[in-house]
Design a protein around this motif. Structure first.
Motif, PDB file in Angstrom:
ATOM      1  N   THR A   1     -39.698   5.252 -49.745  1.00 12.53           N
ATOM      2  CA  THR A   1     -39.292   6.650 -49.907  1.00 12.53           C
ATOM      3  C   THR A   1     -38.231   6.892 -50.969  1.00 12.53           C
ATOM      4  O   THR A   1     -38.008   8.041 -51.350  1.00 12.53           O
ATOM      5  CB  THR A   1     -38.780   7.195 -48.568  1.00 12.53           C
ATOM      6  OG1 THR A   1     -37.687   6.388 -48.124  1.00 12.53           O
ATOM      7  CG2 THR A   1     -39.883   7.174 -47.522  1.00 12.53           C
ATOM      8  N   VAL A   2     -37.577   5.830 -51.479  1.00 14.26           N
ATOM      9  CA  VAL A   2     -36.632   6.043 -52.569  1.00 14.26           C
ATOM     10  C   VAL A   2     -37.367   6.561 -53.799  1.00 14.26           C
ATOM     11  O   VAL A   2     -36.786   7.230 -54.665  1.00 14.26           O
ATOM     12  CB  VAL A   2     -35.858   4.741 -52.896  1.00 14.26           C
ATOM     13  CG1 VAL A   2     -36.735   3.728 -53.614  1.00 14.26           C
ATOM     14  CG2 VAL A   2     -34.612   5.057 -53.722  1.00 14.26           C
ATOM     15  N   VAL A   3     -38.665   6.251 -53.867  1.00  8.47           N
ATOM     16  CA  VAL A   3     -39.503   6.813 -54.935  1.00  8.47           C
ATOM     17  C   VAL A   3     -39.451   8.340 -54.878  1.00  8.47           C
ATOM     18  O   VAL A   3     -39.335   9.015 -55.906  1.00  8.47           O
ATOM     19  CB  VAL A   3     -40.961   6.322 -54.782  1.00  8.47           C
ATOM     20  CG1 VAL A   3     -41.863   6.957 -55.830  1.00  8.47           C
ATOM     21  CG2 VAL A   3     -41.018   4.811 -54.889  1.00  8.47           C
ATOM     22  N   GLY A   4     -39.501   8.879 -53.651  1.00 10.92           N
ATOM     23  CA  GLY A   4     -39.453  10.328 -53.483  1.00 10.92           C
ATOM     24  C   GLY A   4     -38.139  10.914 -53.947  1.00 10.92           C
ATOM     25  O   GLY A   4     -38.103  11.989 -54.555  1.00 10.92           O
ATOM     26  N   LEU A   5     -37.030  10.234 -53.667  1.00 13.53           N
ATOM     27  CA  LEU A   5     -35.722  10.733 -54.110  1.00 13.53           C
ATOM     28  C   LEU A   5     -35.646  10.752 -55.632  1.00 13.53           C
ATOM     29  O   LEU A   5     -35.155  11.718 -56.232  1.00 13.53           O
ATOM     30  CB  LEU A   5     -34.611   9.860 -53.537  1.00 13.53           C
ATOM     31  CG  LEU A   5     -33.187  10.266 -53.945  1.00 13.53           C
ATOM     32  CD1 LEU A   5     -32.860  11.673 -53.457  1.00 13.53           C
ATOM     33  CD2 LEU A   5     -32.167   9.263 -53.415  1.00 13.53           C
ATOM     34  N   ALA A   6     -36.137   9.695 -56.268  1.00 13.59           N
ATOM     35  CA  ALA A   6     -36.118   9.639 -57.734  1.00 13.59           C
ATOM     36  C   ALA A   6     -36.951  10.763 -58.329  1.00 13.59           C
ATOM     37  O   ALA A   6     -36.572  11.381 -59.337  1.00 13.59           O
ATOM     38  CB  ALA A   6     -36.641   8.275 -58.209  1.00 13.59           C
TER      39      ALA A   6
ATOM     40  N   GLY B   1     -36.447  -1.059 -59.232  1.00 17.27           N
ATOM     41  CA  GLY B   1     -37.799  -0.879 -59.752  1.00 17.27           C
ATOM     42  C   GLY B   1     -38.494   0.307 -59.114  1.00 17.27           C
ATOM     43  O   GLY B   1     -39.223   1.050 -59.782  1.00 17.27           O
ATOM     44  N   ARG B   2     -38.238   0.517 -57.810  1.00 13.77           N
ATOM     45  CA  ARG B   2     -38.842   1.651 -57.122  1.00 13.77           C
ATOM     46  C   ARG B   2     -38.288   2.978 -57.641  1.00 13.77           C
ATOM     47  O   ARG B   2     -38.991   3.989 -57.687  1.00 13.77           O
ATOM     48  CB  ARG B   2     -38.610   1.527 -55.625  1.00 13.77           C
ATOM     49  CG  ARG B   2     -39.140   0.264 -54.989  1.00 13.77           C
ATOM     50  CD  ARG B   2     -40.637   0.148 -55.072  1.00 13.77           C
ATOM     51  NE  ARG B   2     -41.294   1.099 -54.178  1.00 13.77           N
ATOM     52  CZ  ARG B   2     -42.606   1.275 -54.111  1.00 13.77           C
ATOM     53  NH1 ARG B   2     -43.402   0.579 -54.905  1.00 13.77           N
ATOM     54  NH2 ARG B   2     -43.129   2.138 -53.268  1.00 13.77           N
ATOM     55  N   VAL B   3     -37.013   2.979 -58.033  1.00 17.52           N
ATOM     56  CA  VAL B   3     -36.419   4.198 -58.599  1.00 17.52           C
ATOM     57  C   VAL B   3     -37.113   4.565 -59.906  1.00 17.52           C
ATOM     58  O   VAL B   3     -37.488   5.726 -60.135  1.00 17.52           O
ATOM     59  CB  VAL B   3     -34.903   4.010 -58.825  1.00 17.52           C
ATOM     60  CG1 VAL B   3     -34.336   5.172 -59.648  1.00 17.52           C
ATOM     61  CG2 VAL B   3     -34.176   3.917 -57.490  1.00 17.52           C
ATOM     62  N   PHE B   4     -37.305   3.579 -60.775  1.00 14.50           N
ATOM     63  CA  PHE B   4     -37.992   3.853 -62.043  1.00 14.50           C
ATOM     64  C   PHE B   4     -39.452   4.237 -61.810  1.00 14.50           C
ATOM     65  O   PHE B   4     -40.018   5.043 -62.557  1.00 14.50           O
ATOM     66  CB  PHE B   4     -37.896   2.640 -62.975  1.00 14.50           C
ATOM     67  CG  PHE B   4     -36.590   2.539 -63.703  1.00 14.50           C
ATOM     68  CD1 PHE B   4     -36.325   3.359 -64.791  1.00 14.50           C
ATOM     69  CD2 PHE B   4     -35.609   1.657 -63.285  1.00 14.50           C
ATOM     70  CE1 PHE B   4     -35.112   3.291 -65.463  1.00 14.50           C
ATOM     71  CE2 PHE B   4     -34.393   1.575 -63.944  1.00 14.50           C
ATOM     72  CZ  PHE B   4     -34.137   2.395 -65.037  1.00 14.50           C
ATOM     73  N   LEU B   5     -40.044   3.665 -60.787  1.00  9.19           N
ATOM     74  CA  LEU B   5     -41.396   4.093 -60.422  1.00  9.19           C
ATOM     75  C   LEU B   5     -41.398   5.571 -60.060  1.00  9.19           C
ATOM     76  O   LEU B   5     -42.312   6.317 -60.429  1.00  9.19           O
ATOM     77  CB  LEU B   5     -41.917   3.261 -59.245  1.00  9.19           C
ATOM     78  CG  LEU B   5     -43.281   3.669 -58.689  1.00  9.19           C
ATOM     79  CD1 LEU B   5     -44.383   3.466 -59.725  1.00  9.19           C
ATOM     80  CD2 LEU B   5     -43.608   2.872 -57.419  1.00  9.19           C
ATOM     81  N   GLY B   6     -40.363   6.011 -59.346  1.00  4.62           N
ATOM     82  CA  GLY B   6     -40.255   7.422 -58.992  1.00  4.62           C
ATOM     83  C   GLY B   6     -40.164   8.327 -60.208  1.00  4.62           C
ATOM     84  O   GLY B   6     -40.772   9.402 -60.245  1.00  4.62           O
ATOM     85  N   LEU B   7     -39.426   7.890 -61.219  1.00  3.54           N
ATOM     86  CA  LEU B   7     -39.352   8.674 -62.461  1.00  3.54           C
ATOM     87  C   LEU B   7     -40.740   8.827 -63.080  1.00  3.54           C
ATOM     88  O   LEU B   7     -41.109   9.905 -63.559  1.00  3.54           O
ATOM     89  CB  LEU B   7     -38.412   7.998 -63.460  1.00  3.54           C
ATOM     90  CG  LEU B   7     -36.968   7.727 -63.022  1.00  3.54           C
ATOM     91  CD1 LEU B   7     -36.178   7.101 -64.155  1.00  3.54           C
ATOM     92  CD2 LEU B   7     -36.293   9.024 -62.567  1.00  3.54           C
TER      93      LEU B   7
END
Length: 397
Positions: free
Chosen positions: A59-64, A111-117
């Motif tokens: 879900t950190v993907v969603g925050l990003a 990596g998950r954060v950049f995936l979110g972007l």
């Protein structure tokens, strides 16, 4: 073979296919690794709060996305849709596959954060380009089809993630490299609308925020409830004796049901009562999650996923069609980015809001709480929709 409307030129088949394949990347961002969450948690069990942190890798993907989507929308409106899509797909493959070699949970989370972007940019630019290329019923039909492809991506990638999770918890991260296959197609997409190409008169057309903002709120609430499926259901199924390799197949039932519902929406060419449709859809999701929460065995979970998934499958195309029709051409990127931000913020908040209702390995109470909340939202939308229908009938009379 082309799809057209009286207000838009024919759209080539390769363009439509590219946009449909791009839509599958959205659900891949979280669904692919969902079946491996229990194994990942076991791997990082020595870390404090590992149970929450591992869920946040989904879900950190969603925050990003929620943080970056407005910027993506602005850039998309300024330079066009195609450049944003191509760069975002390359980042998607690189960041998504980082779980294959990340040495620790912190690196994996980055990596998950950049995936979110990347996901925020592809979702925003893709939706804006659809709104550019289609109009009227053709737009509603294609958005329904696009939503169906998003769900069908889950039907494919959830079971695939489950099978790969049987090999090891890192293996599902390799699936993100599939985005590289779409890049050559994305290079052939039209550039799409840009702010600089609009006349001063068109650019002055205002966004009807009094309708847009409530739609964002509905999207946020819907996703908080729906995302109990990928973040909590693996633990619910594990508690009912389902093997990790089978978790993805069971979860895929929900996405398949959602795909069929979205296809129904597409065949109808949308709906003239979006508020009523949203209310009924969210009430269906509440019903499904109630069944999941009370299920005494894995077999009982299946009908709950079918009902809840069908309801969820109608929400996104309904909201997207509604907002695409409201957004002026020069602001489509920004309006659609707000929808993306709302949806993915809901993804991020879902496990955090569910946390107080989780009792050790028992997540059934989280589904109960989600069902109650969805029932309240659905009932409120249903009442509002009925009032609007009565007003329109009175005006027409």
């Amino acid at each position: 073979m082309t799809v057209s409307s009286p207000l838009s030129p024919p759209v080539p088949l390769v363009t439509r296919l590219t946009l449909l394949f791009t839509a599958t990347l959205t659900i891949m961002s979280g669904a692919t690794i969902a079946p491996s969450l229990p194994a990942m948690q076991a791997h990082f069990a020595g870390l404090p709060n590992a149970d929450v942190l591992v869920r946040l890798t989904v879900t950190v993907v969603g925050l990003a996305i929620a943080v970056s989507a407005p910027i993506s929308g602005y850039v998309t409106d300024r330079i066009g849709r195609r450049p944003v899509l191509v760069v975002a797909m390359l980042l998607y493959a690189l960041a998504g596959s980082s779980g294959l070699y990340a040495p620790d949970l912190t690196t994996l989370m980055l990596g998950r954060v950049f995936l979110g972007l990347a996901v925020g940019a592809t979702t925003t630019a893709g939706s804006a380009l659809v709104a550019d290329l289609f109009a009227g019923e053709a737009r509603a039909r294609f958005l329904g089809l696009q939503s169906a492809f998003t769900s069908l991506g889950g039907v494919i990638f959830l079971p695939l993630g489950g099978l790969l999770a049987g090999v090891g918890w890192r293996a599902p991260f390799a699936v993100y490299l599939a985005a590289l296959l779409i890049v050559p197609l994305a290079l052939r997409l039209p550039r799409g609308e840009t702010t600089g190409a609009r006349s001063a008169e068109a650019a002055a057309e205002r966004v009807p925020w009094r309708w847009v903002l409530p739609a964002y709120a509905v999207a946020l609430g819907y996703m908080v409830v729906f995302y109990l499926m990928p973040t909590q259901l693996p633990y619910r199924l594990e508690g009912l004796g389902v093997a990790p390799a089978q978790v993805g197949f069971v979860m895929g039932i929900s996405t398949l049901s959602g795909a069929l519902a979205a296809l129904w929406f597409s065949r109808r060419g949308g709906t003239r009562t979006p508020t009523l449709t949203a209310g009924l859809s969210i009430l269906a999701m509440a019903t499904g999650w109630t069944v999941v929460s009370l299920a005494p065995g894995a077999g009982w979970v299946v009908p709950g996923l079918m009902i809840g998934g069908a309801g969820a499958g109608l929400v996104t195309p309904n909201l997207t069609t509604f907002l695409a029709g409201l957004a002026p051409a020069h602001a489509r990127g920004r309006v659609m980015s707000g929808l993306s931000a709302s949806i993915f913020l809901g993804q991020f908040l879902s496990p955090l809001l569910a946390r107080p209702f989780v009792r050790g390995d028992d997540v059934s109470h989280a589904f109960t709480a989600g069902a109650v909340f969805a029932a309240l939202v659905g009932a409120a939308l249903l009442v509002a929709g009925l009032r609007l229908a009565v007003r329109r009938a009175a005006t027409a009379g």
